[in-house]
Design a protein around this motif. Sequence first.
Motif, PDB file in Angstrom:
ATOM      1  N   ILE A  41       0.878  -1.170   0.000  1.00 24.81           N
ATOM      2  CA  ILE A  41       0.000   0.000   0.000  1.00 24.81           C
ATOM      3  C   ILE A  41       0.912   1.214   0.000  1.00 24.81           C
ATOM      4  O   ILE A  41       1.701   1.404   0.932  1.00 24.81           O
ATOM      5  CB  ILE A  41      -0.933   0.015   1.220  1.00 24.81           C
ATOM      6  N   ARG A  42       0.833   2.024  -1.057  1.00 27.84           N
ATOM      7  CA  ARG A  42       1.737   3.163  -1.197  1.00 27.84           C
ATOM      8  C   ARG A  42       0.981   4.482  -1.224  1.00 27.84           C
ATOM      9  O   ARG A  42      -0.190   4.537  -1.621  1.00 27.84           O
ATOM     10  CB  ARG A  42       2.552   3.040  -2.491  1.00 27.84           C
ATOM     11  N   ARG A  43       1.678   5.536  -0.802  1.00 28.29           N
ATOM     12  CA  ARG A  43       1.175   6.896  -0.963  1.00 28.29           C
ATOM     13  C   ARG A  43       1.489   7.327  -2.389  1.00 28.29           C
ATOM     14  O   ARG A  43       2.653   7.287  -2.829  1.00 28.29           O
ATOM     15  CB  ARG A  43       1.867   7.824   0.031  1.00 28.29           C
ATOM     16  N   ILE A  44       0.482   7.694  -3.167  1.00 25.07           N
ATOM     17  CA  ILE A  44       0.680   8.016  -4.579  1.00 25.07           C
ATOM     18  C   ILE A  44       1.608   9.211  -4.757  1.00 25.07           C
ATOM     19  O   ILE A  44       2.525   9.203  -5.582  1.00 25.07           O
ATOM     20  CB  ILE A  44      -0.673   8.283  -5.269  1.00 25.07           C
ATOM     21  N   LEU A  50       3.594   2.313   2.708  1.00 27.01           N
ATOM     22  CA  LEU A  50       3.023   2.438   4.049  1.00 27.01           C
ATOM     23  C   LEU A  50       2.848   1.072   4.720  1.00 27.01           C
ATOM     24  O   LEU A  50       3.130   0.918   5.907  1.00 27.01           O
ATOM     25  CB  LEU A  50       1.671   3.149   3.973  1.00 27.01           C
ATOM     26  N   PHE A  51       2.361   0.110   3.945  1.00 22.19           N
ATOM     27  CA  PHE A  51       2.123  -1.230   4.486  1.00 22.19           C
ATOM     28  C   PHE A  51       2.521  -2.280   3.458  1.00 22.19           C
ATOM     29  O   PHE A  51       2.476  -2.024   2.248  1.00 22.19           O
ATOM     30  CB  PHE A  51       0.643  -1.428   4.847  1.00 22.19           C
ATOM     31  N   GLU A  52       2.906  -3.447   3.949  1.00 17.74           N
ATOM     32  CA  GLU A  52       3.158  -4.596   3.084  1.00 17.74           C
ATOM     33  C   GLU A  52       2.217  -5.726   3.485  1.00 17.74           C
ATOM     34  O   GLU A  52       1.957  -5.941   4.676  1.00 17.74           O
ATOM     35  CB  GLU A  52       4.611  -5.060   3.196  1.00 17.74           C
ATOM     36  N   ILE A  53       1.717  -6.436   2.473  1.00 18.78           N
ATOM     37  CA  ILE A  53       0.808  -7.564   2.687  1.00 18.78           C
ATOM     38  C   ILE A  53       1.535  -8.839   2.274  1.00 18.78           C
ATOM     39  O   ILE A  53       2.208  -8.875   1.233  1.00 18.78           O
ATOM     40  CB  ILE A  53      -0.478  -7.414   1.852  1.00 18.78           C
ATOM     41  N   SER A  54       1.410  -9.892   3.080  1.00 22.01           N
ATOM     42  CA  SER A  54       2.068 -11.153   2.757  1.00 22.01           C
ATOM     43  C   SER A  54       1.227 -12.308   3.285  1.00 22.01           C
ATOM     44  O   SER A  54       0.214 -12.107   3.963  1.00 22.01           O
ATOM     45  CB  SER A  54       3.473 -11.205   3.386  1.00 22.01           C
ATOM     46  N   GLY A  55       1.667 -13.519   2.948  1.00 25.29           N
ATOM     47  CA  GLY A  55       0.992 -14.697   3.474  1.00 25.29           C
ATOM     48  C   GLY A  55       0.290 -15.514   2.410  1.00 25.29           C
ATOM     49  O   GLY A  55       0.659 -15.489   1.229  1.00 25.29           O
ATOM     50  N   ASN A  56      -0.743 -16.208   2.821  1.00 26.53           N
ATOM     51  CA  ASN A  56      -1.498 -17.117   1.966  1.00 26.53           C
ATOM     52  C   ASN A  56      -2.926 -16.599   1.867  1.00 26.53           C
ATOM     53  O   ASN A  56      -3.633 -16.507   2.878  1.00 26.53           O
ATOM     54  CB  ASN A  56      -1.467 -18.529   2.575  1.00 26.53           C
ATOM     55  N   ASP A  65       3.334  -2.706   9.088  1.00 24.45           N
ATOM     56  CA  ASP A  65       3.407  -1.246   9.005  1.00 24.45           C
ATOM     57  C   ASP A  65       4.851  -0.845   8.715  1.00 24.45           C
ATOM     58  O   ASP A  65       5.719  -0.877   9.598  1.00 24.45           O
ATOM     59  CB  ASP A  65       2.944  -0.633  10.330  1.00 24.45           C
ATOM     60  N   LYS A  66       5.132  -0.453   7.480  1.00 21.68           N
ATOM     61  CA  LYS A  66       6.507  -0.130   7.080  1.00 21.68           C
ATOM     62  C   LYS A  66       6.937   1.256   7.560  1.00 21.68           C
ATOM     63  O   LYS A  66       8.107   1.624   7.430  1.00 21.68           O
ATOM     64  CB  LYS A  66       6.645  -0.213   5.555  1.00 21.68           C
ATOM     65  N   ARG A  67       6.013   2.011   8.130  1.00 20.03           N
ATOM     66  CA  ARG A  67       6.379   3.322   8.660  1.00 20.03           C
ATOM     67  C   ARG A  67       7.108   3.186   9.992  1.00 20.03           C
ATOM     68  O   ARG A  67       7.733   4.143  10.458  1.00 20.03           O
ATOM     69  CB  ARG A  67       5.120   4.174   8.834  1.00 20.03           C
ATOM     70  N   GLU A  74       1.357  -8.492  11.409  1.00 18.01           N
ATOM     71  CA  GLU A  74       0.169  -8.781  12.189  1.00 18.01           C
ATOM     72  C   GLU A  74      -0.869  -9.457  11.300  1.00 18.01           C
ATOM     73  O   GLU A  74      -0.897  -9.234  10.081  1.00 18.01           O
ATOM     74  CB  GLU A  74      -0.417  -7.490  12.776  1.00 18.01           C
ATOM     75  N   VAL A  75      -1.696 -10.264  11.891  1.00 18.68           N
ATOM     76  CA  VAL A  75      -2.705 -10.979  11.116  1.00 18.68           C
ATOM     77  C   VAL A  75      -3.717  -9.986  10.556  1.00 18.68           C
ATOM     78  O   VAL A  75      -4.331  -9.210  11.297  1.00 18.68           O
ATOM     79  CB  VAL A  75      -3.432 -12.033  11.976  1.00 18.68           C
TER      80      VAL A  75
END
Length: 208
Positions: A41-44, A50-56, A65-67, A74-75
């Motif tokens: 999730i990026r600020r245009i 801002l955030f990274e999503i991972s998993g299954n 939270d990359k900030r 976190e789940v």
Amino acid sequence: MVLELGEMSTVTCKHNDLVFEVEFKTKGILWGAYNQIAGKIRRISTNETLFEISGNWQTVMYITDKRTPSAKPEVLFDSSSEHVVPQHVACASEQEPNESRNLWKHVTKAIRENNLNAATAQKSAIEEQQREHVKEREAQGTRFEPRFFQLEIDGNYHPKLVIDDIPKEPEAAKQRVSQWIFAKPDGSMQDMDRSEDDPVVLATPHKR
């Protein structure tokens, strides 16, 4: 036999200055796992992540939270703790020939039977029929007219059901949308309570 979903997708919200880029990953030949997901999730305006999503995407997905440099994943979603709403659709006999459960029922049956050759053959037959329909329309000088969508002046297809025409009251809104989706060409409604009687669907093994 495993059929995987592998694709890139982007969701942009200019109003909030955000963009979500996600990749549905396929398993590598020698390593990796099925149904993996990776996204940001990026600020245009600043291109800041801002955030990274991972998993299954089928079991557990995480958000980080990359900030915050010390932040841990976190789940975000755990399918085991979610309430799955039972599928409730009309039987194949009540649906139109080009609706998914009818159109792809032979492919579905072959996949459930782990018969990749039959599934491929049935899929190819559907695609060939669609190509023939395109040739027929070209020869007749006609174009395909979607039933539920129409081409607008912005060059995109939009639902023929006008959002502003949907009632605000929840139950009335549900009835209005259901009538738009589940009405047959003759105006009658699909019988959602009719028992399945299509021989192909009945012969299709259930998912374990």
